[in-house]
Design an enzyme around this catalytic site. Structure first.
Site, PDB file in Angstrom:
ATOM      1  CD  GLU A   2      38.290  56.158  42.532  1.00  0.00           C
ATOM      2  OE1 GLU A   2      37.749  55.036  42.568  1.00  0.00           O
ATOM      3  OE2 GLU A   2      38.880  56.623  41.543  1.00  0.00           O
ATOM      4  NE  ARG A  60      29.715  40.661  46.762  1.00  0.00           N
ATOM      5  CZ  ARG A  60      30.599  41.442  46.175  1.00  0.00           C
ATOM      6  NH1 ARG A  60      31.673  40.919  45.649  1.00  0.00           N
ATOM      7  NH2 ARG A  60      30.417  42.739  46.122  1.00  0.00           N
TER       8      ARG A  60
HETATM    9  P1  AMP Z   1      37.333  47.842  50.227  1.00  0.00           P
HETATM   10  O1  AMP Z   1      36.537  48.638  51.223  1.00  0.00           O
HETATM   11  O2  AMP Z   1      38.002  48.709  49.195  1.00  0.00           O
HETATM   12  O3  AMP Z   1      38.307  46.889  50.875  1.00  0.00           O
HETATM   13  O4  AMP Z   1      36.289  46.991  49.397  1.00  0.00           O
HETATM   14  C1  AMP Z   1      35.795  45.825  49.923  1.00  0.00           C
HETATM   15  C2  AMP Z   1      34.364  45.571  49.545  1.00  0.00           C
HETATM   16  O5  AMP Z   1      34.083  45.912  48.186  1.00  0.00           O
HETATM   17  C3  AMP Z   1      34.093  44.105  49.703  1.00  0.00           C
HETATM   18  O6  AMP Z   1      32.865  43.956  50.384  1.00  0.00           O
HETATM   19  C4  AMP Z   1      34.060  43.551  48.306  1.00  0.00           C
HETATM   20  O7  AMP Z   1      32.969  42.697  48.176  1.00  0.00           O
HETATM   21  C5  AMP Z   1      33.917  44.756  47.376  1.00  0.00           C
HETATM   22  N1  AMP Z   1      34.964  44.817  46.327  1.00  0.00           N
HETATM   23  C6  AMP Z   1      35.944  45.753  46.211  1.00  0.00           C
HETATM   24  N2  AMP Z   1      36.716  45.539  45.135  1.00  0.00           N
HETATM   25  C7  AMP Z   1      36.236  44.420  44.544  1.00  0.00           C
HETATM   26  C8  AMP Z   1      36.617  43.648  43.379  1.00  0.00           C
HETATM   27  N3  AMP Z   1      37.655  43.989  42.590  1.00  0.00           N
HETATM   28  N4  AMP Z   1      35.904  42.543  43.093  1.00  0.00           N
HETATM   29  C9  AMP Z   1      34.855  42.177  43.871  1.00  0.00           C
HETATM   30  N5  AMP Z   1      34.445  42.845  44.958  1.00  0.00           N
HETATM   31  C10 AMP Z   1      35.113  43.965  45.299  1.00  0.00           C
END
Ligand code: AMP
Length: 175
Positions: free
Chosen positions: A95, A58
């Site tokens: 995780e 995205r």
């Molecule tokens: P993080 O590495 O935990 O910051 O996760 C970020 C990536 O995971 C991004 O590319 C988001 O598109 C996706 N992502 C994580 N959590 C969500 C959520 N609750 N809703 C939508 N996309 C998420």
């Protein structure tokens, strides 16, 4: 018109307990989408950004529109094995297990001013790894922008530790 109106919660996706922030209604409304891109760009219009880096998948959509808005090029960071030329890679903790992201080794010139972009920052693991790739190539990261920030998670602090400031349009402060 608030961006919030165009982002919907999908409960228990992709697994139970996760409230997924679905940005597809935003993509479907050109006026809201253009407004979103302008707001992402606003703090960086005079910052000398030379390239926008977006994270699969995205981050490609928002990042390439943002690059157009700032009149600069776009560099993709991808999942392993997708980029055709020589790459460097960075792994990060999930995780359960680890994940890896890659960038073309010649995508950023030393000292080049880079703006990072993704749709959402949660734990910050993905964009932290992405920033490390850019920093390995000696890019100068001027900031990281997101449409949505889950601010009850430590994403912003992770980027701060790398010296990267976060700019987000929609703050989600609770699960
Ligand atoms: P993080 O590495 O935990 O910051 O996760 C970020 C990536 O995971 C991004 O590319 C988001 O598109 C996706 N992502 C994580 N959590 C969500 C959520 N609750 N809703 C939508 N996309 C998420």
């Amino acid at each position: 018109m608030g961006i919030e109106e165009f982002i919907r919660d999908i409960p228990d996706f992709p697994k139970p307990g996760i409230a997924f922030k679905d940005i597809t209604p935003l993509l479907g409304n050109i006026d809201a989408l253009r407004q979103c891109i302008k707001q992402l760009a606003d703090p960086y219009r005079d910052s000398g950004v030379e390239v926008v880096v977006g994270v699969e998948a995205r981050g490609f959509i928002f990042g390439s529109m943002l690059a157009d808005e700032l009149n600069v090029g776009f560099v993709p960071i991808r999942k392993p094995g997708k980029l055709p030329a020589e790459t460097i890679s960075e792994s990060y903790e999930l995780e359960y297990g680890t994940d890896t992201v890659e960038i073309h080794a010649d995508a950023i010139a030393p000292g080049q001013k880079v703006l990072m972009c993704d749709d959402l920052i949660a734990t910050g693991g993905t964009v932290e790894a992405a920033c490390k790739l850019v920093q390995k190539l000696q890019g100068d990261i001027v900031g990281a922008v997101f449409v949505v920030e889950l601010s009850f998670l430590p994403g912003r602090a992770k980027l701060e530790a790398l010296g990267v400031a976060t700019h987000s349009l929609m703050d989600v402060s609770g699960e």
